[in-house]
Design a protein around this motif. Sequence first.
Motif, PDB file in Angstrom:
ATOM      1  N   THR A  18       0.847  -1.190   0.000  1.00 14.10           N
ATOM      2  CA  THR A  18       0.000   0.000   0.000  1.00 14.10           C
ATOM      3  C   THR A  18       0.883   1.241   0.000  1.00 14.10           C
ATOM      4  O   THR A  18       1.697   1.436   0.907  1.00 14.10           O
ATOM      5  CB  THR A  18      -0.929   0.025   1.233  1.00 14.10           C
ATOM      6  N   PHE A  19       0.731   2.039  -1.052  1.00 11.24           N
ATOM      7  CA  PHE A  19       1.416   3.325  -1.129  1.00 11.24           C
ATOM      8  C   PHE A  19       0.575   4.341  -0.368  1.00 11.24           C
ATOM      9  O   PHE A  19      -0.627   4.461  -0.615  1.00 11.24           O
ATOM     10  CB  PHE A  19       1.555   3.773  -2.589  1.00 11.24           C
ATOM     11  N   THR A  20       1.183   5.077   0.543  1.00 10.44           N
ATOM     12  CA  THR A  20       0.461   6.070   1.342  1.00 10.44           C
ATOM     13  C   THR A  20       1.079   7.449   1.124  1.00 10.44           C
ATOM     14  O   THR A  20       2.134   7.575   0.501  1.00 10.44           O
ATOM     15  CB  THR A  20       0.513   5.713   2.843  1.00 10.44           C
ATOM     16  N   GLY A  21       0.428   8.472   1.657  1.00  7.91           N
ATOM     17  CA  GLY A  21       0.942   9.834   1.540  1.00  7.91           C
ATOM     18  C   GLY A  21       0.792  10.428   0.159  1.00  7.91           C
ATOM     19  O   GLY A  21       1.519  11.356  -0.202  1.00  7.91           O
ATOM     20  N   LEU A  22      -0.135   9.901  -0.630  1.00  5.61           N
ATOM     21  CA  LEU A  22      -0.347  10.400  -1.984  1.00  5.61           C
ATOM     22  C   LEU A  22      -1.220  11.648  -1.962  1.00  5.61           C
ATOM     23  O   LEU A  22      -1.932  11.911  -1.000  1.00  5.61           O
ATOM     24  CB  LEU A  22      -0.992   9.312  -2.840  1.00  5.61           C
ATOM     25  N   THR A  23      -1.170  12.405  -3.054  1.00  2.00           N
ATOM     26  CA  THR A  23      -1.958  13.629  -3.170  1.00  2.00           C
ATOM     27  C   THR A  23      -3.198  13.355  -4.011  1.00  2.00           C
ATOM     28  O   THR A  23      -3.089  12.865  -5.140  1.00  2.00           O
ATOM     29  CB  THR A  23      -1.116  14.747  -3.827  1.00  2.00           C
ATOM     30  N   GLN A  24      -4.364  13.662  -3.440  1.00  2.00           N
ATOM     31  CA  GLN A  24      -5.621  13.446  -4.147  1.00  2.00           C
ATOM     32  C   GLN A  24      -5.634  14.234  -5.451  1.00  2.00           C
ATOM     33  O   GLN A  24      -5.171  15.370  -5.520  1.00  2.00           O
ATOM     34  CB  GLN A  24      -6.792  13.866  -3.265  1.00  2.00           C
ATOM     35  N   GLY A  25      -6.123  13.600  -6.514  1.00  2.00           N
ATOM     36  CA  GLY A  25      -6.224  14.243  -7.814  1.00  2.00           C
ATOM     37  C   GLY A  25      -4.943  14.182  -8.632  1.00  2.00           C
ATOM     38  O   GLY A  25      -4.884  14.731  -9.726  1.00  2.00           O
ATOM     39  N   THR A  26      -3.919  13.512  -8.119  1.00  2.00           N
ATOM     40  CA  THR A  26      -2.643  13.377  -8.822  1.00  2.00           C
ATOM     41  C   THR A  26      -2.548  11.982  -9.416  1.00  2.00           C
ATOM     42  O   THR A  26      -2.902  11.003  -8.764  1.00  2.00           O
ATOM     43  CB  THR A  26      -1.457  13.610  -7.858  1.00  2.00           C
ATOM     44  N   SER A  27      -2.068  11.878 -10.639  1.00  2.00           N
ATOM     45  CA  SER A  27      -1.893  10.589 -11.299  1.00  2.00           C
ATOM     46  C   SER A  27      -0.493  10.055 -10.989  1.00  2.00           C
ATOM     47  O   SER A  27       0.490  10.805 -11.060  1.00  2.00           O
ATOM     48  CB  SER A  27      -2.076  10.767 -12.810  1.00  2.00           C
ATOM     49  N   TYR A  28      -0.416   8.763 -10.662  1.00  2.00           N
ATOM     50  CA  TYR A  28       0.859   8.133 -10.313  1.00  2.00           C
ATOM     51  C   TYR A  28       1.125   6.930 -11.208  1.00  2.00           C
ATOM     52  O   TYR A  28       0.196   6.293 -11.699  1.00  2.00           O
ATOM     53  CB  TYR A  28       0.840   7.657  -8.852  1.00  2.00           C
ATOM     54  N   ASP A  29       2.408   6.620 -11.389  1.00  2.00           N
ATOM     55  CA  ASP A  29       2.842   5.402 -12.067  1.00  2.00           C
ATOM     56  C   ASP A  29       3.519   4.529 -11.022  1.00  2.00           C
ATOM     57  O   ASP A  29       4.295   5.022 -10.190  1.00  2.00           O
ATOM     58  CB  ASP A  29       3.842   5.705 -13.183  1.00  2.00           C
ATOM     59  N   VAL A  30       3.244   3.228 -11.091  1.00  2.00           N
ATOM     60  CA  VAL A  30       3.808   2.262 -10.156  1.00  2.00           C
ATOM     61  C   VAL A  30       4.635   1.260 -10.941  1.00  2.00           C
ATOM     62  O   VAL A  30       4.252   0.835 -12.028  1.00  2.00           O
ATOM     63  CB  VAL A  30       2.667   1.542  -9.392  1.00  2.00           C
ATOM     64  N   LYS A  31       5.777   0.879 -10.374  1.00  2.00           N
ATOM     65  CA  LYS A  31       6.639  -0.120 -10.991  1.00  2.00           C
ATOM     66  C   LYS A  31       7.020  -1.111  -9.895  1.00  2.00           C
ATOM     67  O   LYS A  31       7.248  -0.733  -8.749  1.00  2.00           O
ATOM     68  CB  LYS A  31       7.878   0.550 -11.568  1.00  2.00           C
ATOM     69  N   VAL A  32       7.091  -2.406 -10.265  1.00  2.00           N
ATOM     70  CA  VAL A  32       7.477  -3.439  -9.313  1.00  2.00           C
ATOM     71  C   VAL A  32       8.538  -4.328  -9.938  1.00  2.00           C
ATOM     72  O   VAL A  32       8.386  -4.754 -11.086  1.00  2.00           O
ATOM     73  CB  VAL A  32       6.267  -4.317  -8.895  1.00  2.00           C
ATOM     74  N   GLU A  33       9.604  -4.593  -9.199  1.00  2.00           N
ATOM     75  CA  GLU A  33      10.620  -5.539  -9.625  1.00  2.00           C
ATOM     76  C   GLU A  33      10.493  -6.784  -8.754  1.00  2.00           C
ATOM     77  O   GLU A  33      10.380  -6.693  -7.533  1.00  2.00           O
ATOM     78  CB  GLU A  33      12.026  -4.952  -9.465  1.00  2.00           C
ATOM     79  N   VAL A  34      10.514  -7.946  -9.402  1.00  2.00           N
ATOM     80  CA  VAL A  34      10.419  -9.223  -8.707  1.00  2.00           C
ATOM     81  C   VAL A  34      11.692  -9.995  -8.956  1.00  2.00           C
ATOM     82  O   VAL A  34      12.129 -10.130 -10.090  1.00  2.00           O
ATOM     83  CB  VAL A  34       9.202 -10.046  -9.206  1.00  2.00           C
ATOM     84  N   THR A  35      12.299 -10.500  -7.893  1.00  2.00           N
ATOM     85  CA  THR A  35      13.483 -11.337  -8.016  1.00  2.00           C
ATOM     86  C   THR A  35      13.114 -12.732  -7.556  1.00  2.00           C
ATOM     87  O   THR A  35      12.564 -12.906  -6.476  1.00  2.00           O
ATOM     88  CB  THR A  35      14.628 -10.797  -7.121  1.00  2.00           C
ATOM     89  N   GLY A  36      13.401 -13.714  -8.413  1.00  2.00           N
ATOM     90  CA  GLY A  36      13.125 -15.048  -7.945  1.00  2.00           C
ATOM     91  C   GLY A  36      12.704 -16.075  -8.959  1.00  2.00           C
ATOM     92  O   GLY A  36      12.110 -17.073  -8.575  1.00  2.00           O
ATOM     93  N   ASP A  37      13.006 -15.892 -10.250  1.00  2.00           N
ATOM     94  CA  ASP A  37      12.734 -17.026 -11.127  1.00  2.00           C
ATOM     95  C   ASP A  37      13.897 -18.009 -10.958  1.00  2.00           C
ATOM     96  O   ASP A  37      14.946 -17.693 -10.392  1.00  2.00           O
ATOM     97  CB  ASP A  37      12.482 -16.617 -12.581  1.00  2.00           C
TER      98      ASP A  37
END
Length: 97
Positions: free
Chosen positions: A74-93
């Motif tokens: 859960t990303f917190t502390g965001l600003t209402q009405g602002t668009s965000y991009d999220v990226k996730v890196e996974v290690t483990g294949d």
Amino acid sequence: MTKKIKDEVPPTVTVTSGGVPTSNSISVNVAASDNESGMADSLTYTYYIKESTEPESSYQTPSGASNITSNTYTFTGLTQGTSYDVKVEVTGDMAGN
């Protein structure tokens, strides 16, 4: 005769919303798969976020969101009405990609 087969293809990572966003937070769920060597038993995730108007170099990892074992964050502390991009890196294949 020995033939070496390499798995150099990284896992496929799918990020979906973890529910209804609030006025200052959003949760994400992550699913990772690898159709070549398969996924390891223990995966780690690093979560990144930036405002959509910022350049790619602006991604930041919130405190406590680096190399964790949870596929939900859960990303917190965001600003209402602002668009965000999220990226996730996974290690483990199984091939270490």
